[in-house]
Scaffold this active site. Structure first.
Site, PDB file in Angstrom:
ATOM      1  N   TRP A  22      74.157   5.933  90.255  1.00  0.00           N
ATOM      2  CA  TRP A  22      74.125   7.387  90.426  1.00  0.00           C
ATOM      3  C   TRP A  22      73.729   8.110  89.139  1.00  0.00           C
ATOM      4  CZ3 TRP A  22      78.428   4.263  91.069  1.00  0.00           C
ATOM      5  CH2 TRP A  22      79.304   4.207  89.985  1.00  0.00           C
ATOM      6  N   ARG A  23      73.613   7.386  88.059  1.00  0.00           N
ATOM      7  CA  ARG A  23      73.368   8.017  86.757  1.00  0.00           C
ATOM      8  C   ARG A  23      71.876   8.305  86.564  1.00  0.00           C
ATOM      9  NH1 ARG A  23      76.706   5.639  81.963  1.00  0.00           N
ATOM     10  NH2 ARG A  23      78.119   7.314  82.614  1.00  0.00           N
ATOM     11  N   GLU A  35      81.522  10.867  91.843  1.00  0.00           N
ATOM     12  CA  GLU A  35      82.715  11.388  91.168  1.00  0.00           C
ATOM     13  C   GLU A  35      83.937  11.347  92.081  1.00  0.00           C
ATOM     14  OE1 GLU A  35      83.115  11.885  88.150  1.00  0.00           O
ATOM     15  OE2 GLU A  35      81.070  11.930  87.414  1.00  0.00           O
ATOM     16  N   TYR A  80      92.954   6.523  99.587  1.00  0.00           N
ATOM     17  CA  TYR A  80      93.020   7.992  99.496  1.00  0.00           C
ATOM     18  C   TYR A  80      91.980   8.627 100.436  1.00  0.00           C
ATOM     19  CZ  TYR A  80      95.761   6.928  95.351  1.00  0.00           C
ATOM     20  OH  TYR A  80      96.716   6.427  94.484  1.00  0.00           O
ATOM     21  N   TYR A 118      87.339  19.552  87.460  1.00  0.00           N
ATOM     22  CA  TYR A 118      86.633  18.406  86.879  1.00  0.00           C
ATOM     23  C   TYR A 118      85.365  18.083  87.664  1.00  0.00           C
ATOM     24  CZ  TYR A 118      85.111  13.681  86.315  1.00  0.00           C
ATOM     25  OH  TYR A 118      84.296  12.585  86.150  1.00  0.00           O
ATOM     26  N   ASP A 136      88.307  14.698  82.558  1.00  0.00           N
ATOM     27  CA  ASP A 136      89.080  13.726  83.329  1.00  0.00           C
ATOM     28  C   ASP A 136      90.046  13.003  82.390  1.00  0.00           C
ATOM     29  OD1 ASP A 136      87.476  12.005  81.866  1.00  0.00           O
ATOM     30  OD2 ASP A 136      86.841  10.808  83.589  1.00  0.00           O
ATOM     31  N   CYS A 190      87.383   4.057  73.633  1.00  0.00           N
ATOM     32  CA  CYS A 190      88.700   4.669  73.400  1.00  0.00           C
ATOM     33  C   CYS A 190      89.600   4.376  74.608  1.00  0.00           C
ATOM     34  CB  CYS A 190      88.541   6.174  73.173  1.00  0.00           C
ATOM     35  SG  CYS A 190      89.981   6.971  72.441  1.00  0.00           S
ATOM     36  N   CYS A 198      88.245   0.956  67.733  1.00  0.00           N
ATOM     37  CA  CYS A 198      87.927   1.979  66.733  1.00  0.00           C
ATOM     38  C   CYS A 198      86.786   1.559  65.810  1.00  0.00           C
ATOM     39  CB  CYS A 198      89.163   2.308  65.915  1.00  0.00           C
ATOM     40  SG  CYS A 198      90.495   3.059  66.893  1.00  0.00           S
ATOM     41  N   CYS A 201      83.610   2.735  67.276  1.00  0.00           N
ATOM     42  CA  CYS A 201      83.621   4.093  67.827  1.00  0.00           C
ATOM     43  C   CYS A 201      82.657   4.986  67.044  1.00  0.00           C
ATOM     44  CB  CYS A 201      85.035   4.675  67.765  1.00  0.00           C
ATOM     45  SG  CYS A 201      85.125   6.373  68.374  1.00  0.00           S
ATOM     46  N   CYS A 207      88.154  11.379  63.983  1.00  0.00           N
ATOM     47  CA  CYS A 207      89.329  11.128  64.818  1.00  0.00           C
ATOM     48  C   CYS A 207      90.572  11.019  63.942  1.00  0.00           C
ATOM     49  CB  CYS A 207      89.128   9.843  65.622  1.00  0.00           C
ATOM     50  SG  CYS A 207      90.542   9.400  66.648  1.00  0.00           S
TER      51      CYS A 207
END
Length: 351
Positions: A22-23, A35, A80, A118, A136, A190, A198, A201, A207
């Site tokens: 979907w990107r 989403e 759900y 969101y 999110d 993260c 880290c 990152c 951070c």
């Protein structure tokens, strides 16, 4: 929160973003479907569901017109189910009001059934280039670690504060990429429930938690209320061809889905056989199946089960009982994952 980290973040995203069906499609419908599916479900698990859903329902008019039985079957396994029901209600409203398209307006998006701030932010920024944040759980984690913010992230006031802070720095030329980069960073670097990565990152220099070694303290959440434990007995009732199923009520937990017959509490073998006799059929064989459990948001089912062979399900006179053969159950009936440990017996060849 300053904007100094944005360029390193976007540069990292451009080089490392995952390839997802979907990107980068510039398709608001794809963004919306993905989403909603990604709520409560991992990315890798969503991919085949997304591709099947889009193949069967390629646009909003198709979703709006889909028979509910087919719609629930397409969603089977994602859980759900209210999410996909709300999607259909929103799709029907879009057909009536917006020519079968997602409106290019954040306020109109958030007014649609099942679309919160969101999801509206994700659609508006990713599909339409509107500079609004999409916050999110991944974004909460990144932001609280970067700023060492110890507020309870479950409070609505914290969401509003975070959205306001991101709104002030979101790049107007790449809002969708910024939101996706923040989510991607939280998903693969993260990370929750373990040591964040880290050393790789892209925003480690900005951070505070990374600089101070306090990453595992964030984010802060109020403890959840303990789940209600419910004991249930599930019955896999089969004759030579079919398995007995029934439809759940139209409201409440797992509304409108199909299930294996089950009762509250634990039945003994004798009580299970009596249950089957009360349906009007003759039990021939009973086998105790392995115990299972299923966790809902606030309830946990702890289940024991029996496989019971009967002479003929056609003799059953109980209202609401259906007889599904293997092909029918796979094609037509959405059995929720709560019964996954036992629904597999429906798919096996009945001896």
């Amino acid at each position: 929160m300053t904007d100094e980290f944005i360029q390193p973040l976007l540069g990292w995203y451009d080089e490392n973003k995952r390839i997802l069906p979907w990107r980068d499609q510039h398709n608001a419908y794809y963004t919306w479907v993905s989403e909603i599916m990604l709520q409560q479900t991992r990315v890798e698990a969503v991919k085949p569901y997304f591709e099947r859903f889009i193949r069967e329902l390629p646009d909003i008019p198709a979703l709006a017109a889909c028979p509910q039985e087919k719609l629930l079957k397409l969603w089977e396994g994602l859980g759900y189910y209210s999410r996909v029901r709300n999607m259909q209600l929103a799709a029907q409203e879009m057909v009536e009001k917006y020519n079968g398209k997602l409106p290019e307006n954040f306020s109109l998006l958030i007014s649609l059934k099942g679309i919160g701030s969101y999801t509206a932010g994700a659609i508006a920024s990713i599909a339409y280039g509107i500079p609004v944040p999409a916050v999110d759980g991944n974004v909460f984690r990144v932001v609280t670690r970067m700023t060492e913010d110890s507020e309870d992230i479950t409070k609505p006031a914290f969401r509003k504060k975070t959205e306001k802070a991101l709104q002030e720095i979101i790049p107007v030329d790449r809002p969708g990429d910024f939101n996706q980069a923040m989510m991607e960073l939280g998903a693969v670097v993260c990370v929750p429930n373990g040591q964040p990565k880290c050393l790789i990152c892209p925003v480690r220099d900005y951070c505070l938690a990374g600089l101070h070694g306090t990453m595992e303290k964030y984010p802060v959440k109020a403890p959840k209320k303990p789940r209600v434990i419910e004991e249930r007995t599930v019955l896999v009732i089969q004759d030579g061809n079919c398995t007995a199923i029934r439809k759940r009520p139209s409201k409440g937990l797992l509304a409108g889905l199909y299930e294996l017959p089950n009762t509250e509490g634990y039945l003994s073998r004798e009580e299970a056989l009596d249950y089957v006799k009360d349906l009007g059929t003759e039990p021939l064989y009973i086998e105790e199946l392995p115990d299972a459990k299923h966790i809902f948001s606030h309830i946990e089912w702890r289940m024991k089960a029996y496989l019971i062979r009967v002479s003929s399900l056609e003799q059953t006179h109980a209202p609401g009982i259906l007889f599904a053969d293997k092909k029918e159950s796979e094609r037509n009936y959405a059995i929720p994952s709560a019964f996954g440990a036992y629904a597999k017996y429906m798919k096996e060849e009945i001896q």
